[in-house]
Each structure stands twice: as C-alpha cells, then as structure tokens.
Design a protein around this motif. Structure first.
Motif, mmCIF file in Angstrom:
data_model
loop_
_atom_site.group_PDB
_atom_site.id
_atom_site.type_symbol
_atom_site.label_atom_id
_atom_site.label_comp_id
_atom_site.label_asym_id
_atom_site.label_seq_id
_atom_site.Cartn_x
_atom_site.Cartn_y
_atom_site.Cartn_z
ATOM 1 N N VAL A 1 0.861 -1.192 0.000
ATOM 2 C CA VAL A 1 0.000 0.000 0.000
ATOM 3 C C VAL A 1 0.898 1.242 0.000
ATOM 4 C CG1 VAL A 1 -1.874 -1.118 1.275
ATOM 5 C CG2 VAL A 1 -0.107 0.127 2.534
ATOM 6 N N GLU B 1 -2.569 5.855 3.645
ATOM 7 C CA GLU B 1 -3.096 5.000 4.720
ATOM 8 C C GLU B 1 -3.314 5.827 5.978
ATOM 9 O OE1 GLU B 1 -3.911 1.646 5.105
ATOM 10 O OE2 GLU B 1 -3.760 1.598 2.919
ATOM 11 N N GLY C 1 -3.090 -2.509 -6.968
ATOM 12 C CA GLY C 1 -2.737 -1.904 -5.691
ATOM 13 C C GLY C 1 -1.420 -1.158 -5.735
#
Ligand SMILES: Cc1cc2nc3c(=O)[nH]c(=O)nc-3n(C[C@H](O)[C@H](O)[C@H](O)COP(=O)(O)O)c2cc1C
Ligand code: SF4
Ligand code: FES
Lengths: 902, 425, 154
Positions: free
Chosen positions: A64, A69, B388
């Motif tokens: 990620v 995040e 992703g």
C-alpha cells in the motif's frame, strides 16, 4: 495515540494521521515524492510503498502507499520487507528512465530530493536502454529557471502553485509519458509565491534563477538563520553566502510563522545586499567642495564626538532597524531626544495596534494559525501586497469548510485529492473590504469597495450586528447593511472566526472597527481572532521603544532646538513630505546618517557611517504579532560596516557616554535593554546567549562538506585565513563544531545523514509539519492575558469636500513599495511602473486616458504620474503608488486635485 | 431460440425504435411499474436479488453498488447517476450495439436506476466516435422529455430527473469511473483515489453511481419481469443474458445476446462460425484487451465472471478477441501495449513510465532488436505493475495479456530474439 | 475571432452545466467542429469568453485525444490501430493511405485535404479493419477500396 506495529515492534502514532507522516515522524526513512506535509497526499508517485498486514497471522501482506493509509490502532506494516523494497527501488528506476542524470551540471545537485530518494530506495543500476524523451524549456521571468527534462512528474509544482497558492498560470499539459509542467506559453510567472517552486520541486526543474547568477553548491554555502526584512510578518529565512556575497534565501521553517514557504519579495529581495547603492565606507562632507569623501573612521568618530559635545542632539530611529540598534540610539541621545522615525500614520497605527493587542480584546493568532480560521473578514488591507504570506495563509483558510465536510464523510484532511474536488464547491467565507481591487478578490465570497470611512462604517455595522449593544451605524445604505448582516452571521457561526486589518489603508478608524468586531466575537467565542498587519520588519519593536513621532522632531527643529540629528537606517523622504524633510535638513546644523543604503536622506548628510544589513549583523526584529525573533549574521561585515548597535556603541564609547564601553556583545545590549524596559524581558529568552555551547562546542555555519576553505583567499595570501570570530552568538564561521540538534533559533541549515535537500527539515521537527523540535523560534513580547478592552467609538463621518476633489488612497505593490527589495535586480524586473489608478469615467472627466500624464496635488505635496484605468476602482477615488521608487511621499488618504498634463 | 430481452427488439439496419414503437413493444412499462407500484428500496432490492453483476468489466454486483448510496432525507443532494458508454477497450463493441439499437431501453433503465438511488441528475457518457449512437440518443432523449418520462414530476410520481448527454473528447481513462467523473467535471480524466467511493462522494463531491450501458439496459427487464425471471435467463449462477462478441479471424464475427454462462466453444463455433479457412486458433482474450489469454484447452469454460476467473482470466466485457496461428503473438501483444501506454493518463509513475518501457521493449523484440534481458524486463513489469501498486486498474489490466502471453507464447518471444526477427514477417 | 453563433452555442451549453469548468470540453468541441482544430488564437479568445485562463483550458485540451491543437485538413481520417483491426490488416491500410496521400500518420496533406490520425479501437471489431472519415465509418476495408472512398471527400 494509537499503537501501530512496524516490523512487529509497537510504536505510538497519532490516530488518523497519514502513515507516511507518522513513520517519518517516528524517525523511519521512507522515500516519497508527491507527498508534501503542506500539500497533503494524492498517491501519485507510488514511491512511499510499505507492506500492510491484515493481522499477526498474515505473512504475505499487501503493498500500500503509506501516504494514503490512515494510522489506526493495531495497524501492522513493514518498511523493510524485500518485496516492497524492490518496488520502491523500481519506482526510482522508472523515474530514471527519462531523467537526464545531469547532476553535475544541475543546480539541484547536492541538495536534490531525487538524489536522496534514489540512494534511500537503493536503486543503482539502470536497465532502460531506449532514447530518453526531451522537452523544450520556458522563460519564466526573473525568479525561476525551467529545465523540464529533469521532471519526474510528481505534480507537486502545479499542486503548490495552483491548488495551494491560487496561481492560474502554471499547469500540467498533455498526457501519458509526455506530461509537461509549465506555463501555457513563455512568460513571467504571475504568482507572488513562485519562488517556492524551487523548494517544492524535488529535482532541478524549477530552480532559483538569482542563485544561478552566482551559483554555489549547497555544501559550499555558509548559512545562518535570519528573519525577512521586507514586511512586518517576520518570516524566517536561511541566508546563504560564499566569498562574501549572499547567494540565496531559503525558507526557514517556523511552525508558528511562515511554515514551509516564503513570498517572492522575501526570497529574492536579498539582491539589494550587493546593490551599487550599498554604503561600505565611512564618509564626510568636504566643507569646501561640498562633496562626500571617504574618511578614516577614527577621524569621523572624533567629529561626531565634537558634534555631540555641542548638545541639542536628537536621534531618529527606524522601523527597519533592529530593536538593539534603535535602543542603542535611544541610549545615545537619551529617551527625551529619541524619535521613532515612522511616518505619522504608521506611528499612530503601530501604537494603536500594540494598544489593541495589549488590551486582550480577542485572541491574536500567529500567522500560521490564521490558516485554520473558518470565516475571515479583511478590512482595508490588500494583504498580498502588504503582508504577502498572510494572503497565502488566508487562501488555505477558505478550504476549511470543505475539509470539515470531508471529515463528516470520514475522509481525512490530508486527502488532498478529495479536498481539491470539493474546495470550490464549498468555499469558506472570506469577505474583503478594500480601497481598491486586491489579489485575494478571486477567493472572496463577497467584496466591498470603499473609502477608509466607508470600510470603517461597514466594520462598525458588522460589530453592531454581532453585538447589538454596540452602537448602530446610522444612514447605512441598504446593501451595505445587508452585507454587514451576512458577514456578522458567518463570523458568529464560525468556530474560529478571524478579523484581519492593519496599517494598509492608513486609517485608524478601520483598525478600530476591526478590533470592535473581534472583541464582540471573542466575548462569546474565545477562538475569535484578530490579526493586524504592520508595514515594516520592526514596526512593532520600534513601537515598543516609545519613541516620539517624527513630527515632533520637525517641530523642535522649527523652533531651533535641534543642532544635530543622528538618523539611523532611515530615509526620511519616505516618511514625510519632501518640503518638510528639506526644511528639517536646513534647520539642523549637523546630520549624521547611519545606514547601509545610500538614500535621499543620506545624500544630504554631513557624515555617513555604514551599518551592516541583516546578512552581516545580528539583532532582533519584532513582527506584527509582537513576536521577537533573532537574526544572525551569515558573514562578518566588510570594510567599515558594523551592525547599527555596534556602530552606535563605538560612538558612545568614543564620546564617553554612559556605560556603553561595556557594550561589546549583543547580549550586553539586551541586558541593558531589559534593565530599562521591563516589558521587554522576553528579549533574553529569544535566543541562547553567546556563551551557549553544546558539549562544549559551538554551532558551525558551514556544512561538513564545505570545500576549498584553505584556498578561498589564495589570491590574496597563500596562507589559510583565520576564520572570523563571533562574540555575539554560539555560531562559528567554520565547519567545526557540534552540528546535530542545535536549539531551533540557531539552526543555520537543514542537513541530516541521507537527507541533503530541504526535506532534511523532517529531522528537525517534533512531528512532520508541526513545531520544530525544541519549539518554534521567537517569543511573543506582548501578553494579552489581561482584558481591559473598551470598545472604540465609531469615528464621526467627515464631510466630503465639494468641487473637483478626488480621494487619493495609497496602493502598495509587493514588488515596488518596499524600500530595500526594489534594489534587487530580479524584483526590479517586476515593478509595475508608477501609475495613478483611476476609474474610466473619472479619467474621461479630466480628459485623460491610459498612459496620459496627470498632475496630482494634495495639501503639502504633488506629483506627476501616468494614468492607468482600472475598472475595479470606485468613482471619485484614485490609487496613488505609495512608496514606489521615484514617487514622492504624500500623507494619504487625502483629498486632492487631479489635473491633466504633467 | 433463447430469450433475448436486451436485443430482441433491435433490428440492425432499420434504425432504433422510436418512442411510440418502443412503447408499443412494452417499453416504459417497467418504469411505470417502478414509479407507481414500487418504492426505491423495492427496486434496489429486486435488482439485488436478480444477481445482476456489472457488465463494465469488473462484474461488481449492481444491487450492492447501489446500496452504498446514502438514502433518506439527510442524504446529500443532488445525487447523480452516470451511464458509462465510453467503450474504448480494444475488441469491445457491445455497448455500441445497445446504444444504436435501442436507446430508449437505456433511458428507461437509467430512470429506474436513478429512482432507486433517488438521483436527480443523470449523465450518459459516450465517446465521440459513436456518432450514430449519439444521434439516436439525442433524439430519444428529446422524445422522453417530451413524453414526460424525464423532467419534473415524472408520470405524476413526484420524482424528478434531468438527463444529459456528454460526448467525450476521447481517452481510455474516461471509461474508468473516477476518470469519467473528472471528465464530466471538465477536468483531465485522471483517476481519483478510493475511498471515498463515488457512491458516497463522486461528481462534485456528491453521491454518484456509475454503471455500464449493458448493466443499465438489464434493469427494466428485471423490474418488469422480476428477479426470478432474470436469474432464469442464465445457464449458471450469475443472472441474466450477456452480450458476447467475437472478433478476429473467424468466419462470422459479431455480437450476440446469449444466456449468461454460454461456453466459449459454443460462442466461437456456433455463433462466430469457427475459424476462417486456413486459420487455426492460437489463443483468445475472453473479454477485451485487458484480460488474460486463454487457449484451445479452455474452450469449454462457461463465460461468466466466476468460471472465467477460475480458468485464469477474466470475463471482462465478454467480447472475445481471437489470436490465430498466422498472426504474430508478439506483434499482437505489442499492439495492445501500444494502446495502453498511449492511453496512460500520466498520473502515477509505474503506469506512465512502465507501460512506455514495455511498449518500447516489445517493439524492439518485434523488430528484431530484442535481447535476452528484454524478457526479464517484461516479466519484471508483469510482476510489479500489479493491482494496488499502480493508482488505478489500467496498468494491471495491461499486464494481463502480457503476463499470460509470456507464459503461453514464450517460445515465440525467444524465436524473435534468437532469429533475430519476426518469424511471421 | 469567435463567431457569434459559436458563442451562443457555448453559452447555451454552459447554462446547462454545473459550472464553467464543466462546460469547457464542450466549448472546445463546439469551436473545433467549425474550425477542425484549436489554434492558439482561438484558445485565447475562448479563454477570454469563458473567463478561464488559457493554461487551464489548454491543460484540458491537450489531455484529450480528439481535441486537436495542430492544424488538421478538411477531412479527418481516424484509422483504427487497435488489436482486431491490426489482425485484420490495418497495417496494409495505413501503408496504402500513407502512400496515396503522401503523408505519415499524424500529418496533413499539402493541399489541406486530409489528416491521418491513428486512433484507438472504433468499436466495430466485428467489421474490421475500420476507418472513420469525418462522421462516416468505413468498415471491412481492403486497401483496394480506399481509392473510391477517398474520392468522395473533397
Ligand atoms: C482503464 C479502465 C477503463 C474502463 N473503461 C470502461 C468502459 O469503457 N466502460 C465501462 O462500462 N466500464 C469501464 N471500466 C470499468 C468502470 O471503471 C466501472 O467499473 C464500470 O463502468 C462500472 O459499471 P458496472 O458496475 O455496471 O460494471 C473501465 C475501467 C478501467 C480501469
Ligand atoms: S516539475 Fe518538479 S515539481 Fe513539477 S512534476 Fe516535475 S519534478 Fe514534480
Ligand atoms: S508519496 Fe505516497 S504515492 Fe507519492
């Protein structure tokens, strides 16, 4: 605080923050490009990848972007996982596919974020074997150089310029691997904040053109912490020097003042330091020929001693001289003979502003805190031109409503992509009441244009609408009354309303009205703030020294009570009408000028002593919010130049006045000051004393890679020169010393292992984007805890004169109105010309058009100017280019006549 | 012949049915039923029960997508519905068939969908090259407004809906739903980060549902005849019929509405007529340019989302592109990558730089300038341009035919490099 | 100069849009429809008419494939170069077109008659290979058919 796990070890991190910020704040190194603490996250570059695990049992994890995040309790990540390390290295490899690798000839080399991130990501060998793409560069004006081939498409430039600073002439063009960042066509970048591109761009696309003129690598620059001298906000700067000349200015982060950025006046104004107008030698007028001639300083000091012995000496201080220098002058001539040297209006407004702040009528946010306001009313100030960084801050404030609505959808404030989508949909309230069109109008909810009286009346009406116990304003037009209601409603409903005013329209009633509104709001909302801009770098500091108005000096001279005047770093022709200054000069037998710039006042002096400008002196400036901040010299002054206070101490010592002989260091002066002015006790705390040491060591101004010092002066002398000694601060002019973790006010440059670019700053902040480790520098000198505010009474309406009179109002320009920066060649290229702004019908009435020459006359002064027709200007009003080079001082606003023909 | 609710009324060559004709064949009955006999929740529930999965490529359950839209009196306003008719995916030509053939069916489906999510503004987004579809829609929209199916207080129900046609200026990224939203707002069609999902914050920050043309065309039939009917149209667990297409060297290329789950073999052999004379099947992309290759051995796979996924590819748009034995697979894949790299929006690093590198590498191999290391470069990209890691699904989609192509046709790549030239030229 | 009719059309469209920005792409297309492409002059005029800085307009204009910022001929040939057309003989078509017109893809003929633009899939893969001249689709083409087709466009 939440517990997160990094490589299976627990750490505390603030809930809701973005993970990249949290990791960097914890001291981890994660490379990044598109993210910037002030610009938020967009997730474009994909450089900041980490691995995220569902739970303890998850061993595969998922890649990620840490900047996208959110920190939440129990989050488990790995920064070191081989797969994610490979991915981060690959991002660099992709970016390098088209990057020219021209580091040796690139201005960014040695302080390049891309270089740092390349090393950090561990990419070394490039496999790309095809032709690289190339672009044409653009000519972007005097400040910024453009070299598009180096671009890594992080989109930061346009995000800063357009989304953050409100500029509309820098864009991204085209698509896929051909995106181009620049202007639509060659041409000067319009934004007043364009210089920040040089710091925002992570590589060498946008670089400082003024540095390029006398280029030096970062590691060869000697630097010191300084404070901008070009307006009253006191932005923090880093000044860098080599071979005795200042090469550039960078923003010095201050979490309470300017944050990450600077305006272009502050960044590029420094070139005045090498202007031909610099005074470097002591000089004395030859009584026979009348010409100024260089003279030995000793001889001059003797003459001064004699003059002083003759008595009737006054001192005229200056809002652009440090507190220490002004204080030294006051000590020299005695408090009764000390005049502040500000113009009448500036004097009055500075005093008023200090009085308001001392009254504690509202909260007085720092510059950076104004970004957080959620409803703003600006009265009479064209902030972009008088306090530029305030404009940048207010542009952030209008996004807070959108941010709040995102929050309701549980979208964090750092998600900049989302914010940009809705920031125009739900703009926060910003009301601008001004004399003339302002650069902030495009962001305003509503604009009101009127004379100072009308603005003050609107302000009083708003105050009344906030608190009906305040007097109502009679005879208000219905539209204005409605506007006042609307403004009052928005300010009352806001959680952090802010009223902004200042000396910008040179009107006391406007500032008083602003104070009334803020006070009325603060009575019910402690977060209600008032921000008052002041024009010069030390207006506030000088105001605290209780000098007398310049007018009184003139009156004394009129009565023949002045034999000699010592004028400190001040051009009186910028403070009062030419006629009056000329008379004053004639009435004084002796005029001694201490300055670093050859002004009209200096041109008439009998004696000139060269002082040292900010880069060669230490001192304290107090900004508009009363924050005292220390600046340090980056090099020792050359030739006869000395800091003003030191020059004055030398005079006192020579003339045997008081205990001045003891004044050898700045600390001595500050001690003397604190003894006389208990209110200024805070001066002691602003910076560590000269004898401060870290593990017995001083703080070096030169980085450890500084090169060539043994050979730098080889053309003068084969032996290595002994570095200058510094008795005023814990800094040294060398590479030796203790370099990690100096107290924030002393930090001379940002560097940390692996971080050579401006982003090394990360390592100096307690939390990225938050205060510096150890606290942001500067001490607020005026407490506003005691509350003894009395509402100002609305000023009586003065009748408008009949006949052919126009209301002449001053207008200021970021490039042009400030005395020192206009001497900088790069800024000189941006000065708009001395134009009288008029409405079309008014111009027609006197038979003038664009460019025609007209004569302007008010009570004591007159000028010839070319007309510029501006549709935004109200009828009966004309804008006068106050303070611009070659423009005579007028006491404005005032009624005056305008007639055709020069 | 099996039922063809979506295309049964399409008569190629005759032009689309005008409003009266459409009504005569039962058009707008579903809308009337929805507005008069059902409430928004009921419509959404029916669609959810029908098992309808989005036909735009990802197969996301439509009912579930709608359920994320905030409902009730305190929901943000306005809400938007967008029909995605960008259809720029190479090898895909099914939405065009529906747009040109029966625009009222789409409009009816959109009104019902808008009613279900209580949207008050709807957009039809189509690409500029679809001139005929554009004309048909313009006319149909005017008819629908005139007849009171659109505008204020539709059919006296109190429901209002404005509907606009937006003709794209052309970019593959406009098909990606957030890129599409940016395009509608007049911005560069770069994607937006999710979350927030469009259903909560889309166009101008307001709740927005983006559905494919075919998806929306299914809606009237579900509402009119019920979820059970729709489920029954399928041969597998996924409801409805599906528009399948075949292009390439087959005897009878075309587009047909068949029961969901029809096998690839049946589509290829019965409907497309098998391979052209002299050509043999080498591989196929089951659902557009961004799906993995399947081989002869996969012919008996049923074309639905689950089965094709199990076989190692994606059903995507359901339009099959055939690779024959006389076409160079490297050239074929190079052509695809040229498209993807040209259509990358330039927002994120891996896609912008990676696809261009892949394209140049493939061009070199195809032209006989390939090196052994090039295969490693290609594999590196397949591995790293994974979902992703890039900002949106474009680059991972591009890697599907490349990754599977390297797996299945590795010999052909090697032959290009050792020759060094293209054996098919 | 922007023509009256163009401005009217732009303003009508803008009135139906959420804001000026949302009408920008359509405004560019309205102008392009009459002129074939967007010259710098037109861009500046459009920018003044919409009150949007030229850079902002151009940032969008240069992003999209079908807004032309370089002059195009009277007729615009979009040749589908996507995968099915490529399989079905697009390269031969393109070669033939280039030879016949004496231009490379992306160029305009000397006489300003044709511009040849490689284009992504035209969505008629079942009738490949295909080209689109102005608003007309021509499908299932062989190089031999090109002469007759081109002849129809003066
Ligand atoms: C690069 C890219 C291009 C896409 N193009 C289209 C398209 O042309 N038409 C379409 O309906 N969906 C397209 N999609 C899928 C949409 O993002 C979205 O999922 C779809 O429109 C949703 O409709 P559905 O739920 O009805 O399938 C594309 C996706 C990506 C990543
Ligand atoms: S010019 Fe600089 S700031 Fe702008 S995208 Fe390129 S690398 Fe980033
Ligand atoms: S810094 Fe996180 S994606 Fe760019």
């Amino acid at each position: 605080m939440a517990i997160i796990y990094i490589e299976n070890k627990p750490y505390q991190a603030p809930e809701g923050k973005n993970l990249l910020n949290a990791c960097l704040s914890l001291g981890f190194n994660i490379p990044y490009f598109c993210w910037h603490p002030a610009l938020g996250s967009v997730g474009a570059c994909r450089q900041c990848a980490v691995k995220k695990y569902r739970d303890e049992s998850d061993t595969r994890g998922q890649i990620v972007m840490s900047c996208m995040e959110q920190v939440a309790g129990g989050l488990r990540i790995s920064i070191d996982d081989p797969e994610v390390r490979e991915f981060r290295a690959s991002i660099i490899e992709w970016l390098m596919a088209n990057h020219p690798h021209d580091c040796p000839v690139c201005d960014e080399g040695g302080e390049c974020h891309l270089q740092d991130m390349t090393v950090m990501a561990g990419h070394a060998y490039r496999r790309y074997r095809f032709k690289k793409r190339t672009y044409a560069n653009q000519e972007l004006g005097p400040f910024i150089n453009h070299e598009m081939n180096r671009c890594i498409q992080c989109y930061r430039c346009v995000r800063f310029y357009r989304d953050y600073a409100g500029g509309r002439d820098l864009e991204v063009f085209s698509a896929h691997d051909h995106v181009y960042f620049g202007r639509h066509d060659h041409g000067t970048l319009e934004s007043e904040f364009s210089g920040n591109l040089a710091e925002v761009c992570p590589t060498g696309v946008f670089t400082d053109k003024t540095l390029k003129k006398h280029y030096t690598r970062k590691w060869d620059l000697q630097s010191a912490a300084s404070v901008c001298v070009h307006c009253g906000l006191g932005c923090n700067t880093l000044v860098a020097e080599r071979y005795g000349s200042v090469r550039r200015i960078l923003s010095r982060y201050n979490g309470a003042v300017n944050g990450y950025f600077l305006c272009d006046r502050g960044r590029f104004g420094y070139e005045f330091l090498s202007s031909a107008k610099r005074i470097r030698r002591a000089a004395k007028r030859n009584s026979a020929s009348g010409a100024m001639e260089p003279a030995d300083k000793k001889i001059i000091l003797r003459s001064i001693k004699e003059i002083i012995a003759g008595g009737r000496v006054i001192g005229i201080g200056s809002p652009r001289a440090s507190v220490e220098s002004n204080f030294a002058l006051r000590r020299l001539v005695g408090p009764d003979n000390f005049y502040s040297g500000m113009s009448a209006a500036e004097e009055e407004l500075t005093a008023l502003s200090i009085r308001i702040m001392k009254s504690g009528c509202a909260s007085f946010p720092s510059l950076r805190e104004t970004e957080k306001a959620d409803a703003v009313f600006v009265l009479g100030e064209d902030v972009t031109n008088t306090a530029p960084m305030l404009a940048l801050a207010l542009r952030q404030s209008v996004k807070n409503r959108a941010a709040a609505s995102l929050k309701k959808n549980r979208i964090p404030e750092w998600d900049n992509g989302s914010l940009c989508v809705i920031k125009d949909e739900e703009p926060g309230p910003l009301f601008v009441a001004s004399l003339l069109p302002t650069r902030l109008d495009d962001a305003a909810t509503r604009i009101f244009r009127g004379s100072p009286t009308q603005i003050a009346r609107l302000g009083q009406a708003v105050a009344h609408a906030v608190n009906e116990n305040l007097p109502a304003v009679s005879g208000l037009e219905q539209a204005v009354a409605k506007l006042a209601e609307e403004i009052a409603r928005e300010l009352t409903e806001a959680s952090a309303p802010l009223v902004v005013s200042g000396a910008g329209c040179l009107s006391g009633p406007v500032m008083e009205a602003a104070a009334n509104i803020a006070a009325a709001l603060a009575a019910v909302n402690p977060r209600a703030g008032l921000f008052l801009a002041l024009p010069e770098s030390n207006s506030f500091g000088l105001g605290l020294l209780s000098g007398k108005p310049l007018d009184q000096a003139f009156q004394r001279a009129e009565k023949g009570e002045v034999r000699a005047a010592i004028i400190l770093e001040n051009d009186l022709y910028r403070r009062s009408e030419k006629k009056r200054v000329d008379r004053f000069r004639e009435q004084c037998r002796h005029v001694i000028v201490l300055d670093f710039i050859d002004t009209a006042t200096a041109a008439k002096a009998e004696i000139i002593l060269p002082t040292a400008p900010f880069a060669e002196a230490d001192g304290t400036l107090v900004n508009n919010e009363g924050r005292g901040q220390r600046f340090y010299r980056v090099m020792d002054p050359e030739e006869d130049c000395r800091p003003g206070w030191r020059m004055l101490a030398e005079i006192m010592e020579y003339a045997g006045i008081g205990d001045a002989g003891q004044w050898t260091t700045i600390d001595d002066i500050i001690a003397g000051l604190c003894a006389e002015e208990p209110e200024l006790q805070g001066m002691r705390e602003i910076a560590p004393p000269a004898e401060f040491r870290i593990y017995g060591q001083r703080v070096p101004r030169q980085p450890h890679r500084y090169s060539g010092r043994t050979a730098m002066k080889a053309h003068e002398d084969i032996h290595e020169h002994k570095p200058a000694l510094d008795f005023d601060s814990p800094l040294t002019f060398s590479m030796e010393g203790f370099r990690s973790g100096p107290p924030p006010s002393l930090i001379p440059f940002y560097w940390s292992a692996g971080w050579n670019s401006v982003h090394a700053l990360n390592k100096f902040q307690a939390e990225i984007g938050g205060p510096l480790r150890g606290g942001d520098p500067g001490i607020r000198m005026v407490g506003s805890s005691h509350k003894n505010f009395e509402y100002f009474k609305p000023a009586p309406v003065t009748p408008t004169p009949g006949g052919r009179e126009y209301l002449l109002v001053p207008y200021f320009r970021i490039f042009g109105s400030e005395e020192l920066s206009v001497l900088s060649p790069s800024i000189a290229g941006r000065i708009p010309g001395n134009l009288l702004l008029m409405n079309e019908s008014d111009a027609k009435r006197i038979g003038a058009g664009n460019g025609s020459l007209v004569r302007v006359a008010v009570a004591d002064a007159g000028a010839s100017l070319a007309v510029k027709i501006d549709p935004g200007i109200p009828e009966g009003v004309a804008g006068y280019p106050a303070g611009m080079p070659g423009v005579e001082f007028m006491n404005l606003p005032a009624w005056g006549a305008i007639t055709e023909g020069g | 012949m099996a039922e063809r609710p979506l295309t049964g009324d399409i008569r190629p060559g005759e032009g689309p049915p005008r409003l009266t004709e459409y009504e005569r064949r039962g058009g707008y009955a579903a809308l009337k039923k929805a507005l008069k006999q059902m409430d928004p929740a009921g419509v959404a529930e029916e669609v959810k029960r029908s098992g309808l999965r989005g036909r735009g490529g990802a197969g996301f359950p439509t009912g579930a997508k709608w359920s994320f839209v905030p409902m009730g009196t305190d929901a943000p306003e306005p809400k938007y519905l967008v029909a995605n008719g960008d259809e720029m995916e190479p090898g895909t030509f099914k939405d065009r068939y529906l747009l040109e053939g029966n625009p009222h069916q789409l409009i009816e489906g959109m009104i019902i969908a808008a009613f279900a999510i209580q949207a008050s503004v709807a957009f039809i987004f189509i690409r500029e090259e679809y001139r005929e579809a554009c004309a048909a829609l313009t006319r149909a929209l005017a008819e629908a407004f005139a007849a009171g199916y659109l505008g204020g207080n539709i059919l006296g129900s109190g429901f209002n809906l404005d509907m606009k046609l937006h003709v794209s200026a052309g970019r593959y990224m406009c098909g990606e739903e957030t890129g599409l939203i940016n395009a509608l707002e007049g911005r560069r069609a770069v994607p937006r980060w999710k979350p927030p999902y469009p259903q909560t914050a889309g166009l101008w920050g307001k709740p927005t549902v983006v559905n494919n043309i075919e998806t929306l065309c299914c809606v009237p039939h579900i509402v009119l005849k019920g979820a059970e009917y729709f489920k029954g149209l399928s041969r597998t667990g996924e409801g409805g019929t599906k528009l399948y297409g075949v292009s390439g060297k087959v005897k009878n290329p075309g587009c047909w509405e068949l029961p969901m789950g029809t096998s690839i073999r049946e589509i290829l052999e019965e409907h497309a007529g098998g391979m052209m004379g002299g050509f043999k099947l080498k591989g196929l992309l089951p659902g557009g340019a961004s799906t993995d290759f399947l081989l002869e051995e996969h012919l008996d796979v049923n074309m639905d989302f689950e089965s094709v996924a199990k076989a190692g590819s994606r059903m995507g748009t359901g339009t099959i592109i055939v690779l024959d034995d006389r076409t160079c697979p490297v050239g074929f894949i190079h052509n695809l990558q040229k498209f993807f790299s040209r259509e990358s929006c330039g927002w994120c690093t891996p896609c912008r730089e990676g696809l261009a590198w892949v394209e140049k590498t493939l061009a070199a191999i195809e032209e006989g300038r390939g090196t052994r290391e090039d295969i490693g470069i290609l594999e590196f990209h397949v591995r790293l341009l994974a979902p992703g890691r890039t900002f949106c699904a474009l680059a991972p989609g591009a890697m599907e035919p490349l990754g599977s192509g390297l797996k299945f046709f590795r010999d052909d790549f090697d032959r290009h490099i050792s020759a060094p030239s293209c054996p098919w030229r | 100069m922007l023509e009256e009719i163009e401005m009217r059309e732009i303003d009508e469209d803008r009135a139906r849009c959420h804001n000026t920005r949302a009408g920008m792409i359509e405004a560019l297309k309205i102008v392009q429809r009459r002129r074939g492409w967007i010259s710098d002059d037109v861009l500046y005029e459009l920018s003044a008419h919409l009150g949007v800085p030229p850079g902002e307009l151009d940032s969008v204009a240069t992003f999209y494939n079908l807004i032309f910022r370089k002059p195009v001929g009277r007729h615009r040939i979009l040749i589908c170069d996507s995968v099915t057309c490529w399989v079905m003989g697009e390269e031969d078509l393109k070669r033939r077109l280039s030879e016949k017109l004496g231009i490379a893809p992306g160029e305009t003929t000397r006489d300003g008659r044709f511009t040849l633009v490689p284009n992504a899939c035209l969505g008629v893969c079942d009738r490949a290979p295909a080209i689109m001249i102005d608003d007309d689709l021509h499908t299932g083409l062989t190089p031999a058919q090109l002469d007759a087709i081109l002849g129809r466009y003066e």
